[in-house]
Design a protein around this motif. Structure first.
Motif, PDB file in Angstrom:
ATOM      1  N   ASN A  81       0.837  -1.200   0.000  1.00  0.00           N
ATOM      2  CA  ASN A  81       0.000   0.000   0.000  1.00  0.00           C
ATOM      3  C   ASN A  81       0.870   1.248   0.000  1.00  0.00           C
ATOM      4  OD1 ASN A  81      -2.889  -0.821   0.180  1.00  0.00           O
ATOM      5  ND2 ASN A  81      -2.159  -1.911   2.004  1.00  0.00           N
ATOM      6  N   PRO A  82       0.369   2.355  -0.562  1.00  0.00           N
ATOM      7  CA  PRO A  82       1.134   3.603  -0.542  1.00  0.00           C
ATOM      8  C   PRO A  82       1.310   4.116   0.892  1.00  0.00           C
ATOM      9  CG  PRO A  82      -0.648   3.696  -2.154  1.00  0.00           C
ATOM     10  CD  PRO A  82      -0.892   2.483  -1.317  1.00  0.00           C
ATOM     11  N   LEU A  83       2.294   4.992   1.091  1.00  0.00           N
ATOM     12  CA  LEU A  83       2.510   5.608   2.391  1.00  0.00           C
ATOM     13  C   LEU A  83       1.309   6.462   2.788  1.00  0.00           C
ATOM     14  CD1 LEU A  83       6.238   6.755   2.013  1.00  0.00           C
ATOM     15  CD2 LEU A  83       5.376   5.027   3.615  1.00  0.00           C
ATOM     16  N   THR A  84       0.989   6.461   4.080  1.00  0.00           N
ATOM     17  CA  THR A  84      -0.130   7.243   4.598  1.00  0.00           C
ATOM     18  C   THR A  84       0.393   8.308   5.565  1.00  0.00           C
ATOM     19  OG1 THR A  84      -0.470   5.810   6.515  1.00  0.00           O
ATOM     20  CG2 THR A  84      -1.609   5.205   4.463  1.00  0.00           C
ATOM     21  N   GLN A  85      -0.520   9.156   6.030  1.00  0.00           N
ATOM     22  CA  GLN A  85      -0.146  10.171   6.999  1.00  0.00           C
ATOM     23  C   GLN A  85       0.352   9.531   8.295  1.00  0.00           C
ATOM     24  OE1 GLN A  85       0.072  13.391   6.330  1.00  0.00           O
ATOM     25  NE2 GLN A  85       0.934  13.730   8.376  1.00  0.00           N
ATOM     26  N   ASP A  86      -0.268   8.417   8.695  1.00  0.00           N
ATOM     27  CA  ASP A  86       0.192   7.702   9.896  1.00  0.00           C
ATOM     28  C   ASP A  86       1.619   7.205   9.713  1.00  0.00           C
ATOM     29  OD1 ASP A  86      -2.128   8.044  11.390  1.00  0.00           O
ATOM     30  OD2 ASP A  86      -3.060   6.207  10.632  1.00  0.00           O
ATOM     31  N   ASP A  87       1.945   6.701   8.519  1.00  0.00           N
ATOM     32  CA  ASP A  87       3.314   6.258   8.234  1.00  0.00           C
ATOM     33  C   ASP A  87       4.304   7.403   8.390  1.00  0.00           C
ATOM     34  OD1 ASP A  87       2.834   3.528   7.579  1.00  0.00           O
ATOM     35  OD2 ASP A  87       2.130   4.112   5.580  1.00  0.00           O
ATOM     36  N   MET A  88       3.941   8.562   7.842  1.00  0.00           N
ATOM     37  CA  MET A  88       4.846   9.707   7.886  1.00  0.00           C
ATOM     38  C   MET A  88       5.052  10.202   9.315  1.00  0.00           C
ATOM     39  SD  MET A  88       5.742   9.774   4.827  1.00  0.00           S
ATOM     40  CE  MET A  88       6.871  11.164   4.991  1.00  0.00           C
ATOM     41  N   GLN A  89       4.019  10.114  10.135  1.00  0.00           N
ATOM     42  CA  GLN A  89       4.161  10.520  11.533  1.00  0.00           C
ATOM     43  C   GLN A  89       5.120   9.590  12.270  1.00  0.00           C
ATOM     44  OE1 GLN A  89       0.304  10.820  13.343  1.00  0.00           O
ATOM     45  NE2 GLN A  89      -0.231  12.716  12.268  1.00  0.00           N
ATOM     46  N   ILE A  90       5.037   8.303  11.963  1.00  0.00           N
ATOM     47  CA  ILE A  90       5.950   7.338  12.589  1.00  0.00           C
ATOM     48  C   ILE A  90       7.377   7.614  12.156  1.00  0.00           C
ATOM     49  CG2 ILE A  90       6.619   4.898  12.631  1.00  0.00           C
ATOM     50  CD1 ILE A  90       3.561   4.297  12.401  1.00  0.00           C
ATOM     51  N   ILE A  91       7.570   7.937  10.874  1.00  0.00           N
ATOM     52  CA  ILE A  91       8.904   8.267  10.368  1.00  0.00           C
ATOM     53  C   ILE A  91       9.496   9.442  11.147  1.00  0.00           C
ATOM     54  CG2 ILE A  91      10.157   9.223   8.397  1.00  0.00           C
ATOM     55  CD1 ILE A  91       8.336   7.532   6.588  1.00  0.00           C
ATOM     56  N   SER A  92       8.674  10.453  11.404  1.00  0.00           N
ATOM     57  CA  SER A  92       9.161  11.638  12.121  1.00  0.00           C
ATOM     58  C   SER A  92       9.486  11.329  13.578  1.00  0.00           C
ATOM     59  CB  SER A  92       8.123  12.767  12.056  1.00  0.00           C
ATOM     60  OG  SER A  92       6.947  12.416  12.774  1.00  0.00           O
ATOM     61  N   LYS A  93       8.744  10.378  14.181  1.00  0.00           N
ATOM     62  CA  LYS A  93       8.961  10.040  15.594  1.00  0.00           C
ATOM     63  C   LYS A  93      10.294   9.331  15.826  1.00  0.00           C
ATOM     64  CE  LYS A  93       4.049   9.572  16.895  1.00  0.00           C
ATOM     65  NZ  LYS A  93       4.019  10.593  17.950  1.00  0.00           N
ATOM     66  N   CYS A  94      10.814   8.660  14.809  1.00  0.00           N
ATOM     67  CA  CYS A  94      12.077   7.928  15.009  1.00  0.00           C
ATOM     68  C   CYS A  94      13.226   8.562  14.240  1.00  0.00           C
ATOM     69  CB  CYS A  94      11.909   6.460  14.630  1.00  0.00           C
ATOM     70  SG  CYS A  94      11.349   6.142  12.946  1.00  0.00           S
ATOM     71  N   SER A  95      13.130   9.844  13.988  1.00  0.00           N
ATOM     72  CA  SER A  95      14.131  10.528  13.159  1.00  0.00           C
ATOM     73  C   SER A  95      15.512  10.550  13.798  1.00  0.00           C
ATOM     74  CB  SER A  95      13.678  11.965  12.869  1.00  0.00           C
ATOM     75  OG  SER A  95      13.494  12.674  14.090  1.00  0.00           O
ATOM     76  N   ASP A  96      15.594  10.594  15.144  1.00  0.00           N
ATOM     77  CA  ASP A  96      16.901  10.700  15.811  1.00  0.00           C
ATOM     78  C   ASP A  96      17.380   9.370  16.365  1.00  0.00           C
ATOM     79  OD1 ASP A  96      14.933  10.518  17.711  1.00  0.00           O
ATOM     80  OD2 ASP A  96      15.853  11.938  19.099  1.00  0.00           O
ATOM     81  N   LYS A  97      16.814   8.260  15.881  1.00  0.00           N
ATOM     82  CA  LYS A  97      17.156   6.931  16.380  1.00  0.00           C
ATOM     83  C   LYS A  97      17.981   6.153  15.358  1.00  0.00           C
ATOM     84  CE  LYS A  97      14.613   6.954  20.220  1.00  0.00           C
ATOM     85  NZ  LYS A  97      15.158   6.684  21.563  1.00  0.00           N
TER      86      LYS A  97
END
Length: 455
Positions: free
Chosen positions: A311-327
């Motif tokens: 499935n294409p990326l969703t807004q929920d996916d993008m929020q998760i990406i931002s939450k782990c940006s410094d990990k």
């Protein structure tokens, strides 16, 4: 040091073929003689040591079990004291009965780690080697066991001592200059001092790097599996553990709590948590799960972020990406058994590693194992080199390098030599604390409090 005689069960608290009750102290042989009768009526107190005796363990005139008693005379024992090890059948009831008999005969219950603590206090091993005992017991793989055994055999202590001796040599010369300025003392140049301090600092930094690289092998890494609902997090958790640890259904939001498990991925130990799907929801119960998942993500050292590749990326996916940006993070593109619809190039912009797999079919586990090893740099870990076994040792090395930096800076800036000497002394103290030669009683007590009873 307390000279009381102590006793404890030295084998795990579970049924087994053999159970061992260890007795150590001045009166170990006398106490053992009160509860053990050899078939040849030989007294253990008459034993020369390094002998084995077959007979029965008795209490109040009744036989508890057949046993083999091993006798070790001080100082040639694990603790450096007179020691008796009673080898009996490994039933829980039997071992507890024999321990009780030993206590009734005059022994005192051993505290956690007290046998190894006595070995340390009696000079049988230093503090660094003592700590490796528990590392060896808890090792979950060959490399971790090899590293712990390496330290137990004294390789770390030897390397630390070599740096300590070189720094001490400089300090001795500097102290002589300060105390006896009019005497003729062999000159040591600034370049020689700098070389000594830099070599020691470089060596200690190498030891620290090896520990940081190998911690995933020796201690384990706190990892978390995150993603929006129904991307296959629980299926991946089950694939990694090798059994159905998490409930898997086609219904989104099945996982509401954090499910944790320790797994071995190649040579790497992962303390993995499967979490609820992170997404926007008005459901009160789901929100609690989302909150727990977010908090678990925040304290994780490694994030395995799962995406539905069909499935294409969703807004929920993008929020998760931002939450782990410094990990430290790996993107897992799951469901490769279905046609791929996700924007892989977009994912690659945000993640250190990207792995495509099908958790349903069990495909891609090897690729995930390699990605984790590459990201955590475990390929740089050499278990045959001098290895630290815990954060206490790392902290000692880190403090020593900081004091050596101060020495180097002081020499470079032309600070008085007595100030350089003070910084060098501090570096030595940190290294001697690592080996235990200058560790406080509080530090020693803290080290052995983490041991199991019987070791």
């Amino acid at each position: 040091m307390n000279n009381s005689t102590i006793a404890a069960v030295a084998t795990p608290n579970a049924p087994g073929g053999i159970g061992i009750i260890r007795i150590s102290g001045d009166d170990a042989l006398t106490i053992a003689d009160k509860i053990f009768v050899s078939v040849r009526n030989e007294k253990l107190c008459d034993s020369k040591g390094y002998r084995a005796y077959f007979g029965n363990v008795v209490s109040n005139g009744e036989t508890i079990d057949e046993a083999v008693c091993l006798v070790f005379r001080a100082p040639h024992s694990y603790t450096g004291e007179n020691t008796v090890e009673i080898n009996c059948h490994g039933g829980l009831f039997v071992t507890k009965q024999i321990l009780r008999a030993a206590l009734e005969a005059g022994a005192k219950p051993a505290e956690p780690g007290e046998f190894t603590k006595r070995a340390f206090l009696n000079g049988k091993m230093d503090l660094a080697s003592s700590e490796s005992v528990m590392a060896l017991i808890s090792a979950s793989g060959k490399q971790a066991a090899d590293a712990a055994l390496n330290t137990l055999e004294g390789n770390l202590s030897k390397e630390i001592k070599s740096y300590c001796d070189k720094i001490t040599g400089v300090c001795a010369t500097l102290a002589a200059w300060v105390d006896y300025p009019d005497d003729e003392i062999d000159e040591i140049t600034t370049d020689e001092m700098l070389q000594t301090f830099k070599e020691a600092k470089s060596g200690l930094e190498g030891i620290i790097r090896r520990y940081d690289c190998g911690r995933a092998i020796t201690d384990g890494v706190d990892a978390v599996i995150v993603g929006k609902p129904n991307v296959g997090k629980s299926t991946i958790m089950n694939m990694l553990t090798g059994f159905e640890r998490s409930i898997v259904t086609d219904i989104a939001g099945t996982t509401r709590d954090v499910v944790e498990e320790k797994i071995i991925l190649g040579d790497i130990i992962l303390k993995v948590a499967d979490t609820a799907g992170i997404h926007e929801t008005d459901n009160t119960v789901e929100n609690i799960g989302v909150d727990l998942a977010t908090k678990r993500l925040e304290r994780a050292e490694l994030v395995l972020s799962v995406f539905d590749s069909s499935n294409p990326l969703t807004q929920d996916d993008m929020q998760i990406i931002s939450k782990c940006s410094d990990k430290k993070k790996i993107a897992i593109l799951n469901k490769t058994d279905l046609p791929m619809q996700i924007d892989k190039a977009e994912i690659e912009k945000h993640f250190d590693k990207v792995v495509a797999l099908s958790a349903k079919n069990g495909d891609g586990r090897d690729d995930l194992e390699k990605a984790v090893a590459d990201l955590l740099s475990t390929n740089e870990f050499d278990p045959s080199a001098a290895c630290l076994t815990g954060e206490r040792q790392r902290n000692c090395c880190q403090r020593a390098t900081e004091h050596l930096n101060e020495c180097i800076d002081a020499l470079t800036m032309g600070v008085t030599l007595d100030a350089v000497n003070v910084c060098a002394d501090c570096a030595i103290d940190a290294l001697l604390e690592l080996t235990g030669e200058k560790a406080s009683s509080a530090v020693v007590d803290e080290v052995f409090s983490r041991f199991c009873v019987g070791k």
